[in-house]
Design an enzyme around this catalytic site. Structure first.
Site, PDB file in Angstrom:
ATOM      1  N   ASP A  66      -0.887  -8.052   0.986  1.00 33.05           N
ATOM      2  CA  ASP A  66      -1.028  -9.504   1.289  1.00 33.05           C
ATOM      3  C   ASP A  66      -1.845 -10.108   0.344  1.00 33.05           C
ATOM      4  O   ASP A  66      -2.576  -9.457  -0.526  1.00 33.05           O
ATOM      5  CB  ASP A  66      -1.415  -9.893   2.681  1.00 33.05           C
ATOM      6  CG  ASP A  66      -2.395  -9.147   3.259  1.00 33.05           C
ATOM      7  OD1 ASP A  66      -3.437  -8.539   2.534  1.00 33.05           O
ATOM      8  OD2 ASP A  66      -2.870  -9.149   4.440  1.00 33.05           O
ATOM      9  N   ASP A 135      -6.681 -10.923  16.331  1.00 35.09           N
ATOM     10  CA  ASP A 135      -5.537 -11.555  17.034  1.00 35.09           C
ATOM     11  C   ASP A 135      -4.244 -10.690  17.035  1.00 35.09           C
ATOM     12  O   ASP A 135      -3.170 -11.288  17.109  1.00 35.09           O
ATOM     13  CB  ASP A 135      -5.325 -13.247  16.595  1.00 35.09           C
ATOM     14  CG  ASP A 135      -4.756 -13.019  15.119  1.00 35.09           C
ATOM     15  OD1 ASP A 135      -4.559 -11.747  14.360  1.00 35.09           O
ATOM     16  OD2 ASP A 135      -4.483 -14.200  14.337  1.00 35.09           O
ATOM     17  N   HIS A 137      -2.936  -9.256  14.252  1.00 28.94           N
ATOM     18  CA  HIS A 137      -1.957  -9.321  13.252  1.00 28.94           C
ATOM     19  C   HIS A 137      -2.131  -8.077  12.198  1.00 28.94           C
ATOM     20  O   HIS A 137      -3.316  -7.342  12.214  1.00 28.94           O
ATOM     21  CB  HIS A 137      -2.461 -10.594  11.950  1.00 28.94           C
ATOM     22  CG  HIS A 137      -3.594 -10.685  11.309  1.00 28.94           C
ATOM     23  ND1 HIS A 137      -4.638 -11.799  11.630  1.00 28.94           N
ATOM     24  CD2 HIS A 137      -4.193  -9.814  10.433  1.00 28.94           C
ATOM     25  CE1 HIS A 137      -5.633 -11.479  10.836  1.00 28.94           C
ATOM     26  NE2 HIS A 137      -5.403 -10.303  10.243  1.00 28.94           N
TER      27      HIS A 137
HETATM   28  C1  GLP Z   1      -7.370  -9.565   7.047  1.00 29.37           C
HETATM   29  C2  GLP Z   1      -6.245  -9.146   6.437  1.00 29.37           C
HETATM   30  C3  GLP Z   1      -5.798  -7.674   7.075  1.00 29.37           C
HETATM   31  C4  GLP Z   1      -6.938  -6.995   7.650  1.00 29.37           C
HETATM   32  C5  GLP Z   1      -7.444  -7.695   8.824  1.00 29.37           C
HETATM   33  C6  GLP Z   1      -8.716  -7.344   9.497  1.00 29.37           C
HETATM   34  O1  GLP Z   1      -7.207 -10.987   7.197  1.00 29.37           O
HETATM   35  N1  GLP Z   1      -5.230  -9.875   5.773  1.00 29.37           N
HETATM   36  O2  GLP Z   1      -5.064  -6.980   6.123  1.00 29.37           O
HETATM   37  O3  GLP Z   1      -6.508  -5.896   8.529  1.00 29.37           O
HETATM   38  O4  GLP Z   1      -7.477  -9.150   8.354  1.00 29.37           O
HETATM   39  O5  GLP Z   1      -9.595  -7.522   8.639  1.00 29.37           O
HETATM   40  P1  GLP Z   1     -11.018  -6.683   8.892  1.00 29.37           P
HETATM   41  O6  GLP Z   1     -10.784  -5.077   8.488  1.00 29.37           O
HETATM   42  O7  GLP Z   1     -12.163  -6.966   7.755  1.00 29.37           O
HETATM   43  O8  GLP Z   1     -11.417  -6.817  10.272  1.00 29.37           O
END
Ligand code: GLP
Length: 260
Positions: A66, A135, A137
């Site tokens: 992304d 959440d 995602h």
């Molecule tokens: C971000 C990214 C994701 C990531 C998630 C968790 O916004 N777009 O690819 O897996 O959120 O992030 P983190 O590993 O810093 O908790």
């Protein structure tokens, strides 16, 4: 879906083992790279293996999950920039071998379609490293995302923008409102998915991912339909799993010949 519950450094080692095994078998493999903090220990371990044991990425290709929309090319939080800092600059991945969605494209639908085509042209992703949002995602597929979605523009939830504000000096207003992300169907096309989650803040999303019903409400649950997913959790992220003891026992008794 295989669930492994272990301390953080062990998880990073397991993910790095999967990458190393793939690159040994197929030096020109296609890696799927995630940003966020969860994969950073994996990238640290891969950089160490490159420096100390010569693990080579020279023929590998990579695709990012992304990208934020609208961040200038040299912004340190642009995901393409983050992955250069965290991995590409520390191993021998050729810079031209790493691709990401174009968050500065004038024609967004065309850029998204081109990105999908580039993944197909490369032969598809062999191993996708994933994190998970609080959440639920994956990539930036926020709740409500179509389970059949492909790379497209999405609006970030305020929860995600608050979660990510720490990368923008704590300023939620500095976090872009939109992103381009591989869709859930794009991620599902990867041949092996390795998801890593750590900390209590991920416990609810992890419980839904592993044990909840498949639903766009918790987009990561679509991974229950994938034939080869490895979920790597520390104790805190696993705290709400109803069958945690079963997952621990299963992993402890795993046949030695079976890789991840
Ligand atoms: C971000 C990214 C994701 C990531 C998630 C968790 O916004 N777009 O690819 O897996 O959120 O992030 P983190 O590993 O810093 O908790």
């Amino acid at each position: 879906m295989e669930v492994v519950i272990a301390p953080g450094p062990v998880l990073a080692g397991l993910a790095a083992d999967a990458v190393e095994r793939l690159l040994t078998d197929r030096p020109d493999a296609v890696l799927g790279l995630a940003t966020g903090s969860s994969p950073l220990p994996v990238y640290d371990e891969l950089a160490r293996r490159h420096a100390e044991h010569g693990l080579s990425f020279a023929r590998a290709r990579a695709f990012l999950l992304d990208e934020y929309v609208g961040l200038p090319a040299d912004h340190p939080q642009r995901y393409r920039q983050v992955i250069d800092t965290e991995l590409v600059s520390r191993v021998d991945l050729a810079p031209g071998a790493v691709h990401g969605p174009d968050g500065l494209a004038d024609d967004v639908p065309a850029a998204c379609a081109a990105y999908e085509q580039a993944i197909v042209d490369a032969g598809g992703v062999d191993l996708q490293i994933l994190g998970i949002g609080s959440d639920g995602h994956i990539g930036f597929n926020e709740p409500g995302s179509s389970l059949a979605s492909r790379t497209r523009i999405k609006t970030l939830t305020s929860q995600t923008r608050e979660d990510n504000a720490r990368f923008f000096g704590g300023d939620v207003a500095g976090v872009p409102t939109h992103c381009l992300t591989q869709g859930l169907a794009t991620i599902m096309a990867a041949r092996h998915v390795v998801l890593i989650a750590q900390g209590r803040g991920k416990a609810q999303a992890v419980q839904k991912l592993v044990e909840g019903p498949v639903s766009a409400r918790w987009p990561a649950t679509v991974l229950q339909l994938h034939p080869h997913v490895t979920v790597l959790l520390d104790d805190a992220a696993a705290v709400r799993l109803q069958l945690a003891d079963h997952y621990r026992e299963t992993y402890a008794n795993k046949p030695a010949w079976q890789g991840l």
